[in-house]
Design an enzyme around this catalytic site. Structure first.
Site, PDB file in Angstrom:
ATOM      1  CB  SER A 140      34.973  18.923  72.081  1.00 39.52           C
ATOM      2  OG  SER A 140      35.232  19.612  70.892  1.00 39.52           O
TER       3      SER A 140
ATOM      4  CG  ASN B  33      30.284  20.788  63.748  1.00 41.05           C
ATOM      5  OD1 ASN B  33      30.792  20.001  64.532  1.00 41.05           O
ATOM      6  ND2 ASN B  33      30.987  21.478  62.869  1.00 41.05           N
TER       7      ASN B  33
ATOM      8  CE1 TYR C 141      28.498   3.402  68.429  1.00 44.33           C
ATOM      9  CE2 TYR C 141      27.840   3.991  70.655  1.00 44.33           C
ATOM     10  CZ  TYR C 141      27.675   3.229  69.517  1.00 44.33           C
ATOM     11  OH  TYR C 141      26.680   2.277  69.471  1.00 44.33           O
TER      12      TYR C 141
ATOM     13  NE  ARG D 246      44.517 -32.196  45.274  1.00 42.59           N
ATOM     14  CZ  ARG D 246      44.760 -31.624  44.099  1.00 42.59           C
ATOM     15  NH1 ARG D 246      44.141 -32.049  43.021  1.00 42.59           N
ATOM     16  NH2 ARG D 246      45.610 -30.634  43.987  1.00 42.59           N
TER      17      ARG D 246
END
Lengths: 462, 462, 462
Positions: free
Chosen positions: B404, B376, B365, B15
């Protein structure tokens, strides 16, 4: 007669297993004692006195300015606590005194209204709130005479078998005639096993004087004390459902009232749609026809009419009318999105304003920036707002096209109608109408794939 | 007498409509048979023998090393299964034999303890677990004599109308005197319609010998067999709530016990806050004052004291004290975040260590990297760890500022206190204290917007 | 006799506090009237006539092509509504006429089947659906004679004390002999306080003619009318659970049936796993062994066998077999992921096709792109598909390695086996097998950290 309220909040709540004083635990974003204060205000309490003890400073500091507190330094019983409160309130002989408990966050004004209404010429001294429950184990039982008058309260441990069979429990919530209460408190003794002054002895005293109390039955939820983390979770579930149903009654659509978390201070206009997994924390506001969720966390933020926000986190920000946010955006703090603008996918904004119809569609971080109306920020564009020492501002004019992967090294400005080329790092201001580019020539090394292929084959052979 | 346990786990569970053997379906991250084994251990079972049949190899492979299995090759009934188990166990004549079912994951040691306690000098041969349910349709009923002694079990299909009215059902969970069980099994026949050997015939046999069984009633949840996906979901809901309530009892705050998914192997310290939508899978650990959630998926990971993780996925990683993760971070595997560090928004880390107070705030990433203390990593910075053939490491020192959109083409290292300029692709090592930049001059083409404007107008005219 | 159905859908539903006509509110992604139409079809209704009134145009526009509507311009009562429907249907004297309500979305064909079966030679004129509820306040009560025959309906406000004690309520759902219904409707009068024509008067009329009705009791859920947002949420909860249980019965694993939102038009194959927080909207399909969730929003999308999708939004897209999506991916629209491909973390795709085994692992936006088999798109790579005026296409061949942070300025193509260097902005086509790079020389400024350190110290001194 003016209504004055005494709220008992001296207990530590050791079963909570928490450093936080019990009554400061939150239900739907408001402290438990805060909910009880609100209920007292609903019935017009002109003064509210909170009896604090364990964690006294923390509790007192959490109270609104117009709510007073008094300290019960030693835990000498509920009667003692009320005595201290009455001393702090001064003469209450021409007042009605509500005695409430700081750990019953689900109590509503409507229950107190019924309690005060029961406090009539047949019951001039006092009235109490009671509730029937299936399993009254541990609770004090309400004893009534044949006419239904309350003639006493018996604690569980002192109850006879017949009394144990009573399923009507005393909620510990009372309305007293101030004069009668004052007199009765003066007569209280601590002549018992615990050596404490019990407020319930006052009830027996009234009965002895031929002044039976009114006993008003309310739902158990209204008077359920929160004494464990499990109780706290239960109270939150009930309160969340109450808030959700209240909003639905006005025409707000809520996908599942058990799967939204709406704070008491949040307002939502009819016609708004709230999907599952939405948290409104602090003071939020949502306009008509807005669609919020699924899975949005909003803290102290406003959402304009017909705004659409899904799978995003929004803190201390203003989302304007017809603005679209997400999926997967974070408005970190201090963000203003003007009408028709858009913060799309993998977009983080902080202390930034987007003008009307401006778009930051994907993979972008804008911090300390202003973006003019109708400007379009390309995918991967970033404001480099931190130079290692300080944060600087970026100013982008109207109708600007920022190319993908543009680095805007702040402080820097881009004039109206200007453009930047994809992949450029912009360190100097760009004049209105200009295209700014920072790029080398594209070179091509033919047959390079062969080298990679060779290395791959070598690796496989290793 | 030593306690030995036989667990019936030969059924297929058709079942369930699943290829997985029934008893391997999971409840709160542990197989059903695993829960039953745990219950048997709680009452000190010195040997545990699992009778396997359908999916025998898979079930046997899932068992702990110190649990044995034996094969019931043909499904010849419950009595037959126990016979095989006893043969595998060897002489049990001086033991107590628990017969359990592998599909009752909610069974607790406390129920078994009651069962064993009932197995006394008045009931020297056997005791069974029973439960009252509203609708006993389909279950075998417990038959008792006037003194309450169990004198038989009747299957639903064989029951008379009077017997059908009995709402006390047989759970199929027994404690037997090993000697008596062995004797009774030897006498079993398959002289019935199905041609099977029924364990319930043993009960009748005892009664016939003047050896009535004790029948201990427990909650139906304890003995509910899981026979369908719906049962499995129900069992998970009950178990999840049981786990959540257990944690809350120790002082863990849980926003909604119905909306968290906490595995059996997860430990959480008092004072931690667990918000809705959190999944703890495998073996997780959470320190005091940590705030986890909303909407966090954690698999085999640890979260230090006062860490804060929201809207993130964390696998096989270690999040240190006072570390902040998310919203929207993915710690893919092998990540270590030291105290006070931060993996922010749209940040994916894999096989990477962040030193104390190091920050990777947005759109980044980092794979196969080490980042020193107080460094940082700027928005959009990426370790290019795959060259098309192999993965390489990136080493970043302490107090480094990565600009950045810096591409760090591995293998590469950046020395202490060094910096990289925004938008730079770094292919060679950067010395300590240096600034490395890869960038062209910014050029500006005045009036370029006019060209775009002209094209737009042309497009609109088309 | 053919079955024809009349569905009453003229009411506004003012308690919904919504501009949307009541019967268009959705339950599990289907309008309420849509559910009732489906139930009528289950019992073979050959024509379906919906009586519209408030919001007539909107309701009519929402109906399937083969369902008719007729307008009740004035709200003159239920009898009047049926009269209008019969006029629109034409001669029904040789038909069975089902009268249904457009606001009972939980009604199932099985209840209607029982209703039609009850409509037999003992009850040649009519049969009605009834339900017992604890609190029948406000509902019309079913009046039966000693033999159990229905002899009338009395509205709450007209009921005697004895009638008020009846807990069997009239659901307003009937099966009528067309000829008898037509005759009775002709005799209806509006001779009552409201001046309306009541369908319930027809029942009294039949009883007066010695034609008692059959009254079939069903569960209240089946016939519960949705009249408020709270009712709507309740109906959604029941329907969602019904859908989930139906899927589980076939072998779908659902982590928590109360925490998934599966539309009526979604199909899921046995062996699929659906975690909490999953929304399937519109027409979705999920293959065997797929794992969807937690927290996935899917709209009109397909998921192939053994695909794995978590924490993602997927709209109008096709996810192939053994494809992996997320966590944190957005397939915005028109995306096709071929077998074995992967859209990873912080990846947004729009109108894009990934070939077999192609990978877009992190922080990428691909729009209007095709990516060939076995290609690998590096982290941060972006198609710059919008030039400020128009969208352009990007074509990437097979076995291509796109370096991290590559900007592909469309229109552009990259040939098979080609590569691009990290951080390159590619504006011209790249030939097969070539490496394309756009990059300057890396420069290094030694001792730069000292300048930053000096500024930091100055800042701290300020």
């Amino acid at each position: 007669m003016a209504v004055k309220a005494v709220i008992m909040a001296a207990g530590q709540g050791t079963r909570m297993k928490s450093d936080l004083p019990k009554v400061l635990h939150q239900v739907a974003g408001r402290s438990m004692v805060g909910w009880v204060i609100a209920a007292a205000r609903e019935v017009g309490a002109t003064r509210i006195m909170v009896v604090v003890g364990h964690g006294a400073d923390a509790v007192a500091a959490d109270l609104p300015d117009d709510v007073d507190s008094c300290l019960q330094a030693e835990q000498l019983g509920t009667g003692h606590a009320v005595q201290i409160a009455i001393e702090a309130l001064g003469d209450v002989s021409s007042d009605t005194v509500l005695v409430l408990s700081g750990d019953t966050p689900l109590l509503e004004g409507s229950s107190l209204k019924s309690l005060l209404a029961a406090f009539d010429h047949d019951h001039p001294a006092a009235a109490l709130l009671a509730a029937n429950i299936d399993d009254p184990t541990g609770y004090g039982r309400v004893l009534r005479d044949g006419a239904g008058q309350v003639i006493g309260i018996v604690e569980h441990k002192d109850a006879t078998d017949v009394q144990l069979a009573v399923t009507e429990i005393n909620a510990g919530i009372y309305a007293f005639d101030g004069k009668q209460l004052t007199l009765a408190l003066n007569d209280l003794t601590n002549d018992n096993a615990q050596g404490e002054y019990y407020l319930t002895d006052v009830v027996a005293s009234f009965a002895g004087q031929g002044l039976p109390m009114a006993g008003i039955r309310t739902d158990f939820d209204q008077v359920a004390g929160v004494n464990s983390q499990a109780h706290l979770a239960d109270a939150n579930q009930v309160m969340r459902r109450r808030i959700a149903l209240g909003l639905m009654e006005t025409g707000v659509w809520i996908q599942d009232p058990d799967q939204v978390f709406i704070s008491a201070e949040t307002s939502i206009e009819p016609g708004a749609h709230i999907f599952a997994g939405v948290h409104f924390v602090g003071r939020c506001a949502v306009g008509a026809d807005a669609q919020i969720g699924p899975d949005v966390f909003a803290d102290d933020s406003r959402f304009g009419q017909a705004s659409m926000v899904s799978y995003s986190v929004v803190r201390n920000s203003v989302v304007g009318e017809q603005v679209s946010v997400g999926p997967y955006a974070s408005l970190r703090s201090g963000v203003v999105l003007e009408a028709g603008s858009r913060a799309g996918t993998f977009v983080e904004l902080k202390n930034t304003r987007l003008g009307e119809r401006a778009t930051v569609a994907h993979l972008s971080y804008m911090g300390d920036a202003t973006v003019g109306a109708d400007s379009n920020i390309g995918a991967g564009a970033i404001t480099c707002n931190y130079d290692g020492v300080e944060k600087h501002a970026t100013e982008i004019g109207a109708r600007v096209l920022i190319g993908s992967d543009t680095m805007l090294v702040a402080p820097v400005s881009v004039g109206d109608d200007a453009m930047t080329g994809a992949g450029s790092t912009i360190t100097r201001n760009v004049a209105a109408g200009s295209l700014a580019v920072e790029r080398s020539a594209q070179r091509e090394i033919a047959g390079y794939a062969d080298r990679i292929g060779k290395r791959r084959r070598e690796k496989e052979e290793r």
